[in-house]
Design a protein around this motif. Structure first.
Motif, short mmCIF file in Angstrom:
data_model
loop_
_atom_site.label_atom_id
_atom_site.label_comp_id
_atom_site.label_asym_id
_atom_site.label_seq_id
_atom_site.Cartn_x
_atom_site.Cartn_y
_atom_site.Cartn_z
N LEU A 30 0.81 -1.21 0.00
CA LEU A 30 0.00 0.00 0.00
C LEU A 30 0.84 1.27 0.00
N ALA A 31 2.07 1.16 0.51
CA ALA A 31 2.91 2.34 0.75
C ALA A 31 3.11 3.26 -0.46
N PRO A 32 3.25 2.75 -1.70
CA PRO A 32 3.46 3.67 -2.83
C PRO A 32 2.22 4.50 -3.19
N TYR A 33 1.08 4.21 -2.55
CA TYR A 33 -0.18 4.85 -2.96
C TYR A 33 -0.87 5.61 -1.82
N VAL A 34 -0.17 5.81 -0.72
CA VAL A 34 -0.75 6.53 0.42
C VAL A 34 0.34 7.36 1.10
N TRP A 35 -0.10 8.29 1.92
CA TRP A 35 0.79 8.95 2.87
C TRP A 35 0.63 8.22 4.20
N ALA A 36 1.67 7.50 4.60
CA ALA A 36 1.65 6.83 5.91
C ALA A 36 1.95 7.90 6.95
N CYS A 37 0.91 8.51 7.46
CA CYS A 37 1.05 9.67 8.35
C CYS A 37 1.37 9.22 9.77
N PRO A 38 2.42 9.73 10.38
CA PRO A 38 2.81 9.27 11.72
C PRO A 38 2.01 9.89 12.86
N TYR A 39 1.01 10.73 12.53
CA TYR A 39 0.27 11.46 13.55
C TYR A 39 -1.14 10.89 13.74
N ARG A 40 -1.65 11.03 14.95
CA ARG A 40 -3.07 10.79 15.20
C ARG A 40 -3.82 12.05 14.78
N LEU A 41 -4.87 11.87 13.99
CA LEU A 41 -5.54 13.00 13.36
C LEU A 41 -6.97 13.15 13.86
N ASP A 42 -7.38 14.39 14.05
CA ASP A 42 -8.74 14.72 14.42
C ASP A 42 -9.53 14.90 13.11
N VAL A 43 -10.23 13.83 12.70
CA VAL A 43 -10.92 13.85 11.42
C VAL A 43 -12.08 14.85 11.45
N GLY A 44 -12.70 15.04 12.60
CA GLY A 44 -13.77 16.02 12.71
C GLY A 44 -13.29 17.42 12.40
N ALA A 45 -12.13 17.79 12.94
CA ALA A 45 -11.57 19.11 12.68
C ALA A 45 -11.17 19.25 11.21
N MET A 46 -10.64 18.19 10.63
CA MET A 46 -10.25 18.22 9.21
C MET A 46 -11.48 18.36 8.31
N SER A 47 -12.58 17.71 8.69
CA SER A 47 -13.82 17.84 7.91
C SER A 47 -14.37 19.25 8.01
N GLU A 48 -14.28 19.84 9.19
CA GLU A 48 -14.74 21.22 9.36
C GLU A 48 -13.92 22.16 8.48
N ALA A 49 -12.61 21.93 8.45
CA ALA A 49 -11.74 22.77 7.63
C ALA A 49 -12.03 22.60 6.15
N ALA A 50 -12.30 21.35 5.74
CA ALA A 50 -12.56 21.08 4.33
C ALA A 50 -13.80 21.81 3.83
N ALA A 51 -14.77 21.99 4.70
CA ALA A 51 -16.00 22.69 4.30
C ALA A 51 -15.74 24.16 3.99
N HIS A 52 -14.70 24.73 4.58
CA HIS A 52 -14.41 26.16 4.38
C HIS A 52 -13.93 26.48 2.96
N VAL A 53 -13.46 25.47 2.22
CA VAL A 53 -12.95 25.76 0.87
C VAL A 53 -14.02 25.60 -0.20
N LEU A 54 -15.24 25.20 0.19
CA LEU A 54 -16.32 25.10 -0.78
C LEU A 54 -16.65 26.47 -1.35
N GLY A 55 -17.00 26.52 -2.61
CA GLY A 55 -17.35 27.78 -3.25
C GLY A 55 -16.19 28.34 -4.05
N THR A 56 -16.33 29.59 -4.44
CA THR A 56 -15.33 30.26 -5.28
C THR A 56 -14.42 31.12 -4.41
N HIS A 57 -13.11 30.86 -4.50
CA HIS A 57 -12.13 31.59 -3.68
C HIS A 57 -10.87 31.85 -4.50
N ASP A 58 -10.06 32.76 -4.01
CA ASP A 58 -8.69 32.93 -4.50
C ASP A 58 -7.83 31.96 -3.69
#
Length: 277
Positions: free
Chosen positions: A129-157
């Protein structure tokens, strides 16, 4: 002369990206060589976009013209026999007049894949799997990442998420696929003039499935700047780790400064999934 539309899947690991380059092993160059062996014609297939070295494609689209009267099934079969196993044509069909893989595209979808650290123990990423993913060494807060992802919806610079290399910025202004009125211009000497890095994001979502160890970010947009998806992912991971807050995404966008965003995520986790016309 027949105008062809090919949908292509490839493993980007052994290639120096899509674009043909002298002395470099590229997807475009490999496809062009296969077409020449089969038809005897020198053509340069045009892709829907230029994936970087190490980036993969599930549904890249290319267009090219041939004068040789080869039936579609025969050409499809011959190309897959001539190409290395790392590149496969999923479909091949005659395209309508004036079709162009890049200029005719209206939307693209990318997916980024991460194997995150789930527990206190170190995450072991399979070498399959390693050539096709980022094996991230951190524990991630997926809820916070989802909240951040919503902020880029729409038209922006999206300047804060664009490549900072001046040469790449110039290339992006010439060859990315922005909406009408957004594309950069060249002066008469061929150098770049300032270009607004405005794009429209139609979907932006993180998902983590219980039955697989993969965290996936899927984004659909009218067009993407060079390194834009990988820079977004790197910023979302900074938020998932806690070094940035999801509420900071609007100010990062508004800053239009690459230094305010997170690092560029590795190329190997990125896939071009689909191109819509």
């Amino acid at each position: 002369m027949t105008l062809w539309k090919a949908t292509i899947s490839y493993d980007g690991t052994p290639f120096h990206g899509w674009q043909v380059q002298p002395g470099r092993h590229t997807v475009q160059g490999t496809l062009a060589a296969a077409l020449q062996r089969i038809s005897g014609e020198i053509v340069l297939p045009q892709g829907s976009g230029r994936t970087d070295a190490g980036v993969h494609a599930l549904g890249q689209v290319a267009s090219f013209e041939l004068t040789a009267p080869i039936p579609a099934p025969n050409l499809h079969h011959a190309l897959n026999r001539a190409l290395p196993p790392s590149i496969r044509l999923l479909s091949l069909e005659a395209a309508p007049p004036r079709f162009h893989a890049r200029h005719s595209a209206v939307r693209k979808t990318y997916e980024y894949r991460i194997v995150p650290r789930i527990s206190a123990a170190e995450t072991i990423c399979s070498p399959m799997l390693a050539p096709y993913v980022w094996a991230c060494p951190y524990r991630l807060d997926v809820g916070a990442m989802s909240e951040a992802a919503a902020h880029v919806l729409g038209t922006h610079d999206f300047t804060s998420f664009a490549a900072v290399d001046p040469d790449e910025s110039c290339r992006t202004a010439r060859e990315s696929e922005p909406q009408e009125g957004e594309q950069g211009r060249l002066n008469r000497k061929g150098s770049c003039l300032p270009t607004p890095n405005i794009r429209t994001v139609l979907a932006s979502e993180w998902t983590l499935h219980a039955d697989e160890p993969l965290l996936r970010y899927r984004v659909t947009g009218s067009g993407f700047l060079h390194h834009m998806v990988r820079n977004l992912v790197g910023t979302f991971v900074e938020i998932g780790v806690g070094r940035l807050r999801a509420s900071e995404m609007p100010s990062i966008l508004a800053a239009r400064d690459r230094r305010t965003a997170g690092p560029t995520a590795p190329a190997r986790g990125l896939f071009l999934v689909e191109v819509d016309y």
